[in-house]
Design a protein around this motif. Sequence first.
Motif, PDB file in Angstrom:
ATOM      1  N   ASP A  23      39.649  55.089  40.969  1.00 38.95           N
ATOM      2  CA  ASP A  23      41.290  55.273  41.893  1.00 38.95           C
ATOM      3  C   ASP A  23      41.397  53.657  41.721  1.00 38.95           C
ATOM      4  O   ASP A  23      42.695  53.598  43.350  1.00 38.95           O
ATOM      5  CB  ASP A  23      41.421  55.888  43.231  1.00 38.95           C
ATOM      6  N   GLY A  24      41.406  52.807  41.312  1.00 37.77           N
ATOM      7  CA  GLY A  24      41.517  51.580  41.527  1.00 37.77           C
ATOM      8  C   GLY A  24      41.254  50.718  42.035  1.00 37.77           C
ATOM      9  O   GLY A  24      41.275  49.316  42.461  1.00 37.77           O
ATOM     10  N   LEU A  25      40.068  50.916  43.195  1.00 34.95           N
ATOM     11  CA  LEU A  25      39.398  50.463  44.349  1.00 34.95           C
ATOM     12  C   LEU A  25      38.663  49.309  43.482  1.00 34.95           C
ATOM     13  O   LEU A  25      37.899  48.484  44.342  1.00 34.95           O
ATOM     14  CB  LEU A  25      38.686  51.682  45.209  1.00 34.95           C
ATOM     15  N   ALA A  26      38.509  49.030  42.000  1.00 35.14           N
ATOM     16  CA  ALA A  26      37.391  48.245  41.517  1.00 35.14           C
ATOM     17  C   ALA A  26      38.587  47.398  41.476  1.00 35.14           C
ATOM     18  O   ALA A  26      37.604  45.561  41.206  1.00 35.14           O
ATOM     19  CB  ALA A  26      37.410  48.554  40.192  1.00 35.14           C
ATOM     20  N   GLU A  27      39.861  47.009  41.515  1.00 41.24           N
ATOM     21  CA  GLU A  27      40.133  45.685  41.395  1.00 41.24           C
ATOM     22  C   GLU A  27      40.162  44.637  42.928  1.00 41.24           C
ATOM     23  O   GLU A  27      40.112  43.697  42.237  1.00 41.24           O
ATOM     24  CB  GLU A  27      42.069  46.473  41.814  1.00 41.24           C
ATOM     25  N   ASP A  28      39.457  45.140  44.047  1.00 41.30           N
ATOM     26  CA  ASP A  28      39.040  44.638  44.578  1.00 41.30           C
ATOM     27  C   ASP A  28      37.583  44.015  44.156  1.00 41.30           C
ATOM     28  O   ASP A  28      37.216  42.276  45.006  1.00 41.30           O
ATOM     29  CB  ASP A  28      38.069  45.370  46.725  1.00 41.30           C
ATOM     30  N   LEU A  29      37.163  44.058  43.487  1.00 37.35           N
ATOM     31  CA  LEU A  29      35.920  43.660  42.222  1.00 37.35           C
ATOM     32  C   LEU A  29      36.688  42.599  41.617  1.00 37.35           C
ATOM     33  O   LEU A  29      35.831  41.743  40.606  1.00 37.35           O
ATOM     34  CB  LEU A  29      34.789  44.521  42.497  1.00 37.35           C
ATOM     35  N   GLY A  30      37.942  42.545  41.568  1.00 37.47           N
ATOM     36  CA  GLY A  30      38.594  41.740  40.207  1.00 37.47           C
ATOM     37  C   GLY A  30      38.513  42.469  38.738  1.00 37.47           C
ATOM     38  O   GLY A  30      38.454  42.293  38.167  1.00 37.47           O
ATOM     39  N   ALA A  69      47.884  41.674  38.881  1.00 40.29           N
ATOM     40  CA  ALA A  69      46.305  41.536  38.365  1.00 40.29           C
ATOM     41  C   ALA A  69      45.688  40.355  38.506  1.00 40.29           C
ATOM     42  O   ALA A  69      44.728  39.983  39.503  1.00 40.29           O
ATOM     43  CB  ALA A  69      46.318  41.800  37.030  1.00 40.29           C
ATOM     44  N   ILE A  70      46.842  39.151  38.348  1.00 42.57           N
ATOM     45  CA  ILE A  70      46.097  37.596  38.925  1.00 42.57           C
ATOM     46  C   ILE A  70      46.039  37.046  40.301  1.00 42.57           C
ATOM     47  O   ILE A  70      45.496  36.852  40.854  1.00 42.57           O
ATOM     48  CB  ILE A  70      47.259  36.759  38.376  1.00 42.57           C
ATOM     49  N   SER A  71      47.259  38.134  41.150  1.00 40.55           N
ATOM     50  CA  SER A  71      47.764  38.257  42.136  1.00 40.55           C
ATOM     51  C   SER A  71      46.284  38.312  42.772  1.00 40.55           C
ATOM     52  O   SER A  71      46.101  38.423  44.177  1.00 40.55           O
ATOM     53  CB  SER A  71      48.942  38.557  43.176  1.00 40.55           C
ATOM     54  N   ARG A  72      46.045  39.434  42.324  1.00 43.59           N
ATOM     55  CA  ARG A  72      44.093  39.811  43.271  1.00 43.59           C
ATOM     56  C   ARG A  72      43.276  38.942  42.747  1.00 43.59           C
ATOM     57  O   ARG A  72      42.081  39.882  42.663  1.00 43.59           O
ATOM     58  CB  ARG A  72      44.002  41.785  42.770  1.00 43.59           C
ATOM     59  N   ASN A  73      43.739  38.388  42.219  1.00 38.06           N
ATOM     60  CA  ASN A  73      42.275  37.185  41.741  1.00 38.06           C
ATOM     61  C   ASN A  73      41.479  38.334  40.076  1.00 38.06           C
ATOM     62  O   ASN A  73      39.779  38.464  40.096  1.00 38.06           O
ATOM     63  CB  ASN A  73      41.386  37.192  42.651  1.00 38.06           C
ATOM     64  N   ALA A  74      42.632  38.728  39.829  1.00 38.48           N
ATOM     65  CA  ALA A  74      41.538  39.151  38.900  1.00 38.48           C
ATOM     66  C   ALA A  74      40.332  38.792  37.627  1.00 38.48           C
ATOM     67  O   ALA A  74      40.818  37.447  36.663  1.00 38.48           O
ATOM     68  CB  ALA A  74      41.980  40.366  38.102  1.00 38.48           C
ATOM     69  N   ARG A  75      39.366  39.196  37.422  1.00 36.60           N
ATOM     70  CA  ARG A  75      38.322  38.155  36.913  1.00 36.60           C
ATOM     71  C   ARG A  75      37.951  39.089  35.262  1.00 36.60           C
ATOM     72  O   ARG A  75      38.007  38.338  34.278  1.00 36.60           O
ATOM     73  CB  ARG A  75      36.782  38.382  37.611  1.00 36.60           C
ATOM     74  N   ILE A  76      38.939  40.297  35.629  1.00 35.65           N
ATOM     75  CA  ILE A  76      38.214  40.956  34.679  1.00 35.65           C
ATOM     76  C   ILE A  76      39.670  41.799  34.228  1.00 35.65           C
ATOM     77  O   ILE A  76      39.485  42.644  35.112  1.00 35.65           O
ATOM     78  CB  ILE A  76      37.267  41.913  33.916  1.00 35.65           C
ATOM     79  N   LEU A  77      40.461  42.139  32.912  1.00 34.09           N
ATOM     80  CA  LEU A  77      42.070  42.409  33.321  1.00 34.09           C
ATOM     81  C   LEU A  77      41.458  43.121  31.407  1.00 34.09           C
ATOM     82  O   LEU A  77      40.903  42.921  30.554  1.00 34.09           O
ATOM     83  CB  LEU A  77      43.122  41.348  32.543  1.00 34.09           C
ATOM     84  N   ILE A  78      41.992  44.964  31.717  1.00 32.46           N
ATOM     85  CA  ILE A  78      41.797  45.588  30.818  1.00 32.46           C
ATOM     86  C   ILE A  78      43.311  46.540  30.401  1.00 32.46           C
ATOM     87  O   ILE A  78      43.072  46.837  31.803  1.00 32.46           O
ATOM     88  CB  ILE A  78      40.843  46.944  31.550  1.00 32.46           C
ATOM     89  N   MET A  79      42.415  45.689  29.367  1.00 29.63           N
ATOM     90  CA  MET A  79      44.630  46.626  29.392  1.00 29.63           C
ATOM     91  C   MET A  79      44.844  47.795  27.788  1.00 29.63           C
ATOM     92  O   MET A  79      44.510  47.641  26.779  1.00 29.63           O
ATOM     93  CB  MET A  79      45.435  45.157  28.551  1.00 29.63           C
TER      94      MET A  79
END
Lengths: 341, 509
Positions: free
Chosen positions: B80-87, B161-171
Amino acid sequence: MTDQTTSARPASGGFSIDFKAWGPLLALAALCIFGFILNPAFASEGNISNILTRSAFIGVIAVGATFVITAGGIDLSVGSMAAFISGVMIMVMNGLVETMGVSVATILVGVGLSVFLGAMAGLANGLLTTRGKIEAFIVTLGTMGIYRSLVTYLADGGTLSLNFDLRSLYRPVYYGEVLFVPVPVLVLAIVAILGWVLLNRTAFGRHCVAIGSSESVARYSAVKINRVKTLTYVIQGLCVSLATIIYVPRLGSASSQTGVMWELEAIAAVIIGGTVLKGGYGRIGGTVVGAIMLTTIGNILNLTDLISNYLNGAVQGVIIIVAVWLQRGQWKRRGRSGDGG
Amino acid sequence: MPDGGVAPDVLMHAERISKSFGTVPVLFSVSFDIRPGEVHALIGENGAGKSTLMKILSGYHQPSSGQILFDGAPVTLPPDGLAEDLGIVLIHQELNLAEMMTVEENIFLGREIRRRGFLDRAAMRADVAALLDRLHLDIRPQDRISDLSIAQKQMVEIAKAISRNARILIMDEPTAVLTSAETETFFRQIERLKAEGVAIIFVSHKLGEVKALADRVTIMRDGQWIATQDAAELTPDAMAQLMVGRELSDLYPPMREPDVDAPVMLDVAGLSSPAGVRDVSFQLRRGEILGFAGLVGSGRTALFEAICGLAPTSAGTVTLDGAPARFHDVAEARDAGIVYLTKDRKEKGLLLDLEMTPNLTLLALDRFVRRGLLDRAAEKAGMERAARRFDIRARDPKVRARDLSGGNQQKLLLAKVMESDPQVVIIDEPTRGIDVGTKQQIYHFIAALAAEGKSIVLISSEMPEVIGMCHRVVVMREGHVTGLLEGAAIEENEIMLHASGLKGRTTHD
């Protein structure tokens, strides 16, 4: 999509009651038994007839509301509409006494006017929601205020009373009986039967269900959405007019207090009866049972000292919530959230 | 990439990922890796498993087998999108922003800065302003999302995404809805993110873009990994080749020879619609199956919705069986003998909470009315007939449409439109999300309808389907017809070249 199908049906074999279908009737039966235990006078012929007669107003209006709600709409204006139509009917009939005298013709003009006003008021609600694309809640909240204030204005803040002689002539429409059945009960029965046929046995009724179930599916399936939705409001208006026609001879007056809260009682009757508030599933029979239940509650409180009559609203509120909770079967499906697949 | 040793600069490595939904396998032992500062394109036909892989890489789905290594260590990604915390951030194609809230509120949604229990709006606004500035975006923090263009909304998603310190952006198809100017801006943004070390995975059907933007390309087909290559080594043609190269089996019924003298049933000339159709002309003959190929969003659905009175038209003429046809709603189209079978079974096709019978008869309900009342016996008989004819299988005739399998839902939908006895049937994505056995049945039903003399339009994004079923194929792109293919020209490379704008008429506006 997978072949995983989740069945919402109870798998328990053997004896199980379809609460959706029979719940309202069972609840009414329980309520009646309760009333009888508290006071045996509850079951007297006079009292039962009284309950049914009083149920007729809300019952007739609620049959109309069943169509509106099944098709995904809502009409909050019915109480005010009833008051407004009563007021106009009384004023016009009083005015006609001079030219047409105290005659059946005068009453018939009043009745015809009531039907016309009901249909027009419904048409206005319907067109504003469909063509005007305004939410039904907002449109009917607006018209509710308009009719309420118009009747207050017409009565100049007081009460509009029907000419005394005319009232005597009109009286049997509420107090009369046909084959021992009070006229209002007969009217409710006829409206309910016609409503049931219309909702369950005609293309129009099927279209109401389809629209309430999914407006986009209905649109892609050649359903004339605007027309059908508008018609549900017209039906609602006609039901209000009919209720008014039997209401006027009861008190012979109309004021700013006429029909207050009727809209909520009508919606409550519909929902208690098993119709789904967001549309797509409607039950006329349930609606009638719901209307009778609401009247019965007040009646039982009148017949007993156990609970103050002032708590009528509170008891009704509790019963509405419990009835709907039972219907939704949440108590059966506890802990099962979401669907797999 | 060889199995086993993971190169040190790999940020995330998915190893032999398989995934099944219920009993339907959709991914077969797919491996995939992404490096910091890399743009990695994922390409393949619809149904190749790209979306599923993306959702597994971002935690929305759990793999049935295989493992994911993140920073060299095995991880189970939270759902459910919690992987955002991992970037790891997935940007969905249908963007996920609260329309009525401002840019600032959206970016901080769910992790608002608070001071003594109250929102610290000044701090949040300053943060967002700095972020938008850093990304060179011409958007203000207090702008309402609903006032922004789609491209700007997408930029807000990226900023979020960047504000959440994304390291991998999947589009997922980030450029599908962008104009060419917006796409340029998007490209520059991607270059900037790349320079900051963000890894970017994106799906696209526009092979020219893939070539221009990606460092590496992974090609998938039928749920399988086909190849991962440096983009520099691949031409768009080679990509298309790798995406499709497959034998057609007898999944499809034998092609009946088209009758070139059959009368024209549907003649569309210069049709345009504000819904995204520009100057489309074609003819459909009796008994013909005419394919409409193209990418998702190429205007095929909008075209036929406009013809059937579901969307407005702005120019052009439609002639149905010799008579001019301009329909205002579906009822008029149905009465004239043309029906549209939606690709969106659940939202536009079936009343999910109702039983099969009312669904079957809804479109042609007038045929089941006698003396003003519904003829329930006729409805029941119709349902039995339809169940036999289209092999609709339900455990219980009273089952709700929601509880039918996808295949049975699709058959019910096909039966529903046929109840109105149309002359022209438009079938949009008839086999979306359906297992291969039911697919084959549906292909045979369609062929049988054509043999009976019905004229069929088959809109499909699955090229093998178009090739296996259709007498002629119209290819559309961005609302235009880019090609009309016949005979031997109906093959995957040719369709792909037209659909992706590498061949045929295109516009740059």
